[in-house]
Design a protein around this motif. Structure first.
Motif, PDB file in Angstrom:
ATOM      1  N   TYR A 141      30.288  36.985 -18.969  1.00  0.00           N
ATOM      2  CA  TYR A 141      28.996  37.207 -18.324  1.00  0.00           C
ATOM      3  C   TYR A 141      28.789  36.440 -17.025  1.00  0.00           C
ATOM      4  O   TYR A 141      28.090  36.916 -16.133  1.00  0.00           O
ATOM      5  N   ALA A 142      29.365  35.261 -16.900  1.00  0.00           N
ATOM      6  CA  ALA A 142      29.075  34.428 -15.726  1.00  0.00           C
ATOM      7  C   ALA A 142      30.093  34.559 -14.601  1.00  0.00           C
ATOM      8  O   ALA A 142      29.740  34.425 -13.425  1.00  0.00           O
ATOM      9  N   GLU A 143      31.326  34.823 -14.936  1.00  0.00           N
ATOM     10  CA  GLU A 143      32.385  34.830 -13.934  1.00  0.00           C
ATOM     11  C   GLU A 143      32.118  35.865 -12.845  1.00  0.00           C
ATOM     12  O   GLU A 143      31.817  37.024 -13.127  1.00  0.00           O
ATOM     13  N   GLY A 144      32.219  35.424 -11.595  1.00  0.00           N
ATOM     14  CA  GLY A 144      32.045  36.318 -10.460  1.00  0.00           C
ATOM     15  C   GLY A 144      30.605  36.568 -10.069  1.00  0.00           C
ATOM     16  O   GLY A 144      30.339  37.314  -9.118  1.00  0.00           O
ATOM     17  N   LYS A 145      29.657  35.966 -10.768  1.00  0.00           N
ATOM     18  CA  LYS A 145      28.243  36.188 -10.474  1.00  0.00           C
ATOM     19  C   LYS A 145      27.612  34.943  -9.835  1.00  0.00           C
ATOM     20  O   LYS A 145      28.034  33.820 -10.084  1.00  0.00           O
ATOM     21  N   THR A 146      26.593  35.185  -9.040  1.00  0.00           N
ATOM     22  CA  THR A 146      25.725  34.107  -8.591  1.00  0.00           C
ATOM     23  C   THR A 146      24.788  33.792  -9.743  1.00  0.00           C
ATOM     24  O   THR A 146      24.198  34.697 -10.325  1.00  0.00           O
ATOM     25  N   ARG A 147      24.636  32.509 -10.081  1.00  0.00           N
ATOM     26  CA  ARG A 147      23.946  32.157 -11.330  1.00  0.00           C
ATOM     27  C   ARG A 147      22.752  31.260 -11.093  1.00  0.00           C
ATOM     28  O   ARG A 147      22.818  30.310 -10.317  1.00  0.00           O
ATOM     29  N   ILE A 148      21.661  31.578 -11.785  1.00  0.00           N
ATOM     30  CA  ILE A 148      20.527  30.667 -11.851  1.00  0.00           C
ATOM     31  C   ILE A 148      20.073  30.587 -13.303  1.00  0.00           C
ATOM     32  O   ILE A 148      20.195  31.563 -14.052  1.00  0.00           O
ATOM     33  N   ILE A 149      19.588  29.427 -13.713  1.00  0.00           N
ATOM     34  CA  ILE A 149      19.230  29.222 -15.112  1.00  0.00           C
ATOM     35  C   ILE A 149      17.829  28.639 -15.224  1.00  0.00           C
ATOM     36  O   ILE A 149      17.301  28.059 -14.280  1.00  0.00           O
ATOM     37  N   GLY A 150      17.231  28.813 -16.392  1.00  0.00           N
ATOM     38  CA  GLY A 150      15.912  28.255 -16.621  1.00  0.00           C
ATOM     39  C   GLY A 150      15.538  28.321 -18.085  1.00  0.00           C
ATOM     40  O   GLY A 150      16.260  28.911 -18.899  1.00  0.00           O
ATOM     41  N   CYS A 151      14.413  27.717 -18.419  1.00  0.00           N
ATOM     42  CA  CYS A 151      13.877  27.760 -19.782  1.00  0.00           C
ATOM     43  C   CYS A 151      12.357  27.814 -19.696  1.00  0.00           C
ATOM     44  O   CYS A 151      11.729  26.832 -19.291  1.00  0.00           O
ATOM     45  N   PRO A 152      11.743  28.953 -20.055  1.00  0.00           N
ATOM     46  CA  PRO A 152      10.283  29.076 -19.971  1.00  0.00           C
ATOM     47  C   PRO A 152       9.537  28.054 -20.821  1.00  0.00           C
ATOM     48  O   PRO A 152       8.401  27.699 -20.514  1.00  0.00           O
ATOM     49  N   LYS A 153      10.163  27.570 -21.860  1.00  0.00           N
ATOM     50  CA  LYS A 153       9.491  26.610 -22.741  1.00  0.00           C
ATOM     51  C   LYS A 153       9.432  25.226 -22.120  1.00  0.00           C
ATOM     52  O   LYS A 153       8.498  24.456 -22.355  1.00  0.00           O
ATOM     53  N   LEU A 154      10.416  24.886 -21.314  1.00  0.00           N
ATOM     54  CA  LEU A 154      10.493  23.553 -20.726  1.00  0.00           C
ATOM     55  C   LEU A 154       9.846  23.478 -19.348  1.00  0.00           C
ATOM     56  O   LEU A 154       9.390  22.418 -18.933  1.00  0.00           O
ATOM     57  N   ASP A 155       9.834  24.592 -18.617  1.00  0.00           N
ATOM     58  CA  ASP A 155       9.267  24.601 -17.271  1.00  0.00           C
ATOM     59  C   ASP A 155       7.807  25.020 -17.306  1.00  0.00           C
ATOM     60  O   ASP A 155       7.428  25.928 -18.046  1.00  0.00           O
ATOM     61  N   GLU A 156       6.986  24.378 -16.499  1.00  0.00           N
ATOM     62  CA  GLU A 156       5.585  24.761 -16.394  1.00  0.00           C
ATOM     63  C   GLU A 156       5.463  26.046 -15.570  1.00  0.00           C
ATOM     64  O   GLU A 156       6.212  26.271 -14.640  1.00  0.00           O
ATOM     65  N   GLY A 157       4.477  26.872 -15.923  1.00  0.00           N
ATOM     66  CA  GLY A 157       4.232  28.076 -15.149  1.00  0.00           C
ATOM     67  C   GLY A 157       5.165  29.207 -15.520  1.00  0.00           C
ATOM     68  O   GLY A 157       5.889  29.161 -16.523  1.00  0.00           O
ATOM     69  N   ASP A 158       5.163  30.228 -14.678  1.00  0.00           N
ATOM     70  CA  ASP A 158       5.915  31.453 -14.928  1.00  0.00           C
ATOM     71  C   ASP A 158       6.890  31.680 -13.783  1.00  0.00           C
ATOM     72  O   ASP A 158       6.596  31.361 -12.641  1.00  0.00           O
ATOM     73  N   TYR A 159       8.061  32.241 -14.111  1.00  0.00           N
ATOM     74  CA  TYR A 159       9.081  32.469 -13.088  1.00  0.00           C
ATOM     75  C   TYR A 159       8.836  33.729 -12.254  1.00  0.00           C
ATOM     76  O   TYR A 159       9.528  33.962 -11.267  1.00  0.00           O
ATOM     77  N   THR A 160       7.877  34.567 -12.653  1.00  0.00           N
ATOM     78  CA  THR A 160       7.750  35.894 -12.057  1.00  0.00           C
ATOM     79  C   THR A 160       7.604  35.857 -10.538  1.00  0.00           C
ATOM     80  O   THR A 160       8.315  36.558  -9.815  1.00  0.00           O
ATOM     81  N   GLU A 161       6.680  35.040 -10.037  1.00  0.00           N
ATOM     82  CA  GLU A 161       6.429  35.019  -8.596  1.00  0.00           C
ATOM     83  C   GLU A 161       7.650  34.551  -7.819  1.00  0.00           C
ATOM     84  O   GLU A 161       8.028  35.147  -6.806  1.00  0.00           O
ATOM     85  N   LYS A 162       8.284  33.489  -8.293  1.00  0.00           N
ATOM     86  CA  LYS A 162       9.474  32.960  -7.593  1.00  0.00           C
ATOM     87  C   LYS A 162      10.592  34.001  -7.592  1.00  0.00           C
ATOM     88  O   LYS A 162      11.231  34.259  -6.560  1.00  0.00           O
ATOM     89  N   LEU A 163      10.832  34.619  -8.747  1.00  0.00           N
ATOM     90  CA  LEU A 163      11.900  35.608  -8.834  1.00  0.00           C
ATOM     91  C   LEU A 163      11.603  36.839  -7.980  1.00  0.00           C
ATOM     92  O   LEU A 163      12.512  37.394  -7.340  1.00  0.00           O
ATOM     93  N   SER A 164      10.342  37.269  -7.947  1.00  0.00           N
ATOM     94  CA  SER A 164      10.001  38.449  -7.150  1.00  0.00           C
ATOM     95  C   SER A 164      10.267  38.203  -5.668  1.00  0.00           C
ATOM     96  O   SER A 164      10.711  39.108  -4.947  1.00  0.00           O
TER      97      SER A 164
END
Length: 221
Positions: A141-164
């Protein structure tokens, strides 16, 4: 265009990363373990990064900033004859599962909105637990891809705006989102799908769910 931007004293910088988190414009990143103003054209000159820098490494300067956003960071790389393909952004020497890290930082909240390593990329957005759950995660799954990681439970807020914003401002080829079968992982998949709609882009999304025992429960669009 002459305007106020920050300047980071590399000698004073401890690499704590607090300024990267404080920057709402994703203008600051890391290079060789030190904070660096990666996008002068993104710096809003408000200095929200300054109070969080305990090393007092950040000051203001007035500088002619090109609206095209060609910063000294990228100009230096071109002058040296290096390329983003042959040298990871940020110069991080770390490895993941035996493969060189393709970009730095990896955490969703720290990743810049615009970066050369997103151009034409197959992007992997991984709930951090998934990389440790499935034994062949790196190879399959990871090889050859640009990767970013996260955990909604540990991070405050929502990733939607940043990802969009990332999706809207870069030419991504595809997105793969990986998660495990626990409720908190729902957040990262929902954020990805909402962000694609908000971006206005038609980007294919592949969803992968692993069981807590390390098997594949779902792999598809």
């Amino acid at each position: 265009m002459l305007r106020k931007v920050i300047q980071i004293d590399e000698a004073k910088c401890t690499g704590c990363g607090q300024c990267v988190l404080a920057c709402r414009e994703s203008a600051i990143g890391f290079e060789n373990g030190k904070a660096k103003l990666m996008r002068e054209d993104h710096c809003d000159g408000l200095g929200l990064c300054m109070p969080v820098c305990l090393a007092d490494a950040i000051t203001f300067i007035e500088k002619d900033v090109s609206p095209a956003g060609n910063t000294a960071h990228y100009a230096d790389k071109e002058a040296a004859g290096s390329s983003l393909e042959s040298s990871p952004v940020g110069g991080c020497p770390g490895v993941i599962g035996g493969n060189t890290v393709m970009q730095w930082p990896l955490q969703i909240k720290l990743v810049p909105i615009v970066a050369d390593y997103f151009d034409g990329a197959d992007l992997l957005i991984a709930a951090d637990c998934s990389a440790y759950t499935y034994p062949k995660f790196q190879q399959e799954y990871a090889e050859g891809k640009t990767r970013i990681i996260g955990c909604p439970k540990l991070d405050e807020g929502d990733y939607t705006e940043k990802l969009s914003e990332i999706f809207a401002n870069n030419n991504l080829a595809s997105i793969t989102v990986t998660r495990i079968e626990v409720p908190c992982c729902d957040g990262i998949e929902r954020a990805v799908r909402r962000a694609v709609k908000m971006s206005g882009k038609d980007i294919p999304v592949r969803s992968v769910m692993f069981s807590i025992e390390g098997t594949i429960l779902y792999d598809g669009e």
